[in-house]
Write an enzyme that holds these catalytic residues in place. Structure first.
Site, PDB file in Angstrom:
ATOM      1  N   ASP A 190      61.672  63.307  44.878  1.00 33.57           N
ATOM      2  CA  ASP A 190      60.451  62.658  45.334  1.00 33.57           C
ATOM      3  C   ASP A 190      60.753  61.913  46.627  1.00 33.57           C
ATOM      4  O   ASP A 190      61.447  60.897  46.623  1.00 33.57           O
ATOM      5  CB  ASP A 190      59.972  61.696  44.251  1.00 33.57           C
ATOM      6  N   ILE A 191      60.234  62.414  47.734  1.00 35.41           N
ATOM      7  CA  ILE A 191      60.533  61.821  49.036  1.00 35.41           C
ATOM      8  C   ILE A 191      60.048  60.374  49.140  1.00 35.41           C
ATOM      9  O   ILE A 191      60.612  59.585  49.895  1.00 35.41           O
ATOM     10  CB  ILE A 191      59.976  62.698  50.179  1.00 35.41           C
ATOM     11  N   ASN A 250      48.421  65.705  58.467  1.00 35.31           N
ATOM     12  CA  ASN A 250      47.419  66.524  59.144  1.00 35.31           C
ATOM     13  C   ASN A 250      47.079  65.821  60.452  1.00 35.31           C
ATOM     14  O   ASN A 250      47.475  64.672  60.675  1.00 35.31           O
ATOM     15  CB  ASN A 250      46.186  66.771  58.260  1.00 35.31           C
ATOM     16  N   GLY A 308      49.262  66.720  49.004  1.00 40.24           N
ATOM     17  CA  GLY A 308      50.700  66.990  49.038  1.00 40.24           C
ATOM     18  C   GLY A 308      51.528  65.776  49.422  1.00 40.24           C
ATOM     19  O   GLY A 308      51.269  64.656  48.983  1.00 40.24           O
ATOM     20  N   VAL A 309      52.535  66.020  50.255  1.00 42.18           N
ATOM     21  CA  VAL A 309      53.439  64.959  50.714  1.00 42.18           C
ATOM     22  C   VAL A 309      52.652  63.859  51.419  1.00 42.18           C
ATOM     23  O   VAL A 309      52.899  62.669  51.219  1.00 42.18           O
ATOM     24  CB  VAL A 309      54.525  65.539  51.648  1.00 42.18           C
ATOM     25  N   ASP A 310      51.688  64.250  52.243  1.00 46.68           N
ATOM     26  CA  ASP A 310      50.886  63.292  53.001  1.00 46.68           C
ATOM     27  C   ASP A 310      50.195  62.301  52.066  1.00 46.68           C
ATOM     28  O   ASP A 310      50.302  61.083  52.233  1.00 46.68           O
ATOM     29  CB  ASP A 310      49.868  64.066  53.847  1.00 46.68           C
ATOM     30  N   GLY A 365      53.691  74.038  52.244  1.00 44.14           N
ATOM     31  CA  GLY A 365      52.671  73.846  51.220  1.00 44.14           C
ATOM     32  C   GLY A 365      51.364  74.505  51.605  1.00 44.14           C
ATOM     33  O   GLY A 365      51.285  75.719  51.789  1.00 44.14           O
TER      34      GLY A 365
END
Length: 174
Positions: A9-10, A23, A31-33, A123
């Site tokens: 988990d970043i 984005n 997602g990650v964002d 992704g």
């Protein structure tokens, strides 16, 4: 510079810089964002809105990178980068390499000693894990040749699934 590949988990990485697969709006997403925005707290969105109101009124360009504080994350900074969207016809892999290169350059400018990347573009933007890993490898090699004495000691690739982790290990040889 040491390269590390791990599944995890970043948002939990204790590094100077975490990279956000953002984005162009910089105003959060999936997602990650979305995960980074949730973990950092509302201050991250406020900082991104401030960027949009000042330096980036049209958003962040594909392949570019910009930094904000990390607020409630265990990192010091978030470096936001926008990957090319294959589903929207953005198939130039040089833009994908640029995401990694510009993030590395910015981390170096910030004086970071360590940083964590997700699989930018793998992704919702439709790039294969192998293409993303190759872009990452190309960017790291290019950065190391330009900055052989960089203070950047560790670059981690923190990947969401075991399958993507395996691809990165194979491509990066770690």
């Amino acid at each position: 510079m040491r390269i590390s590949v791990l599944q995890g988990d970043i948002t939990q990485r204790r590094v100077d810089v975490v990279v956000n697969a953002a984005n162009a709006s910089l105003l959060g997403g999936g997602g990650v964002d979305g995960a980074l925005h949730r973990a950092a707290g509302p201050e991250l969105l406020a900082a991104c809105r401030e960027l949009r109101e000042s330096a980036l009124p049209h958003g962040l360009q594909t392949g570019a990178a910009v930094a904000t504080p990390a607020f409630r994350l265990p990192a010091r900074w978030v470096v936001h980068t926008v990957g090319p969207n294959r589903h929207a016809g953005q198939t130039n892999s040089a833009l994908l390499v640029s995401c990694f290169s510009e993030s590395l350059r910015l981390a170096h400018t910030l004086g970071a000693r360590d940083m964590a990347f997700p699989a930018v573009g793998a992704g919702a933007y439709g790039w294969s894990a192998a293409a993303v890993a190759q872009a990452a490898e190309d960017a790291v090699a290019g950065f190391q040749s330009l900055h052989p004495d960089s203070g950047l000691a560790l670059v981690e690739f923190v990947l969401h699934t075991a399958g993507i982790e395996a691809v990165f290990r194979d491509v990066l040889g770690v």
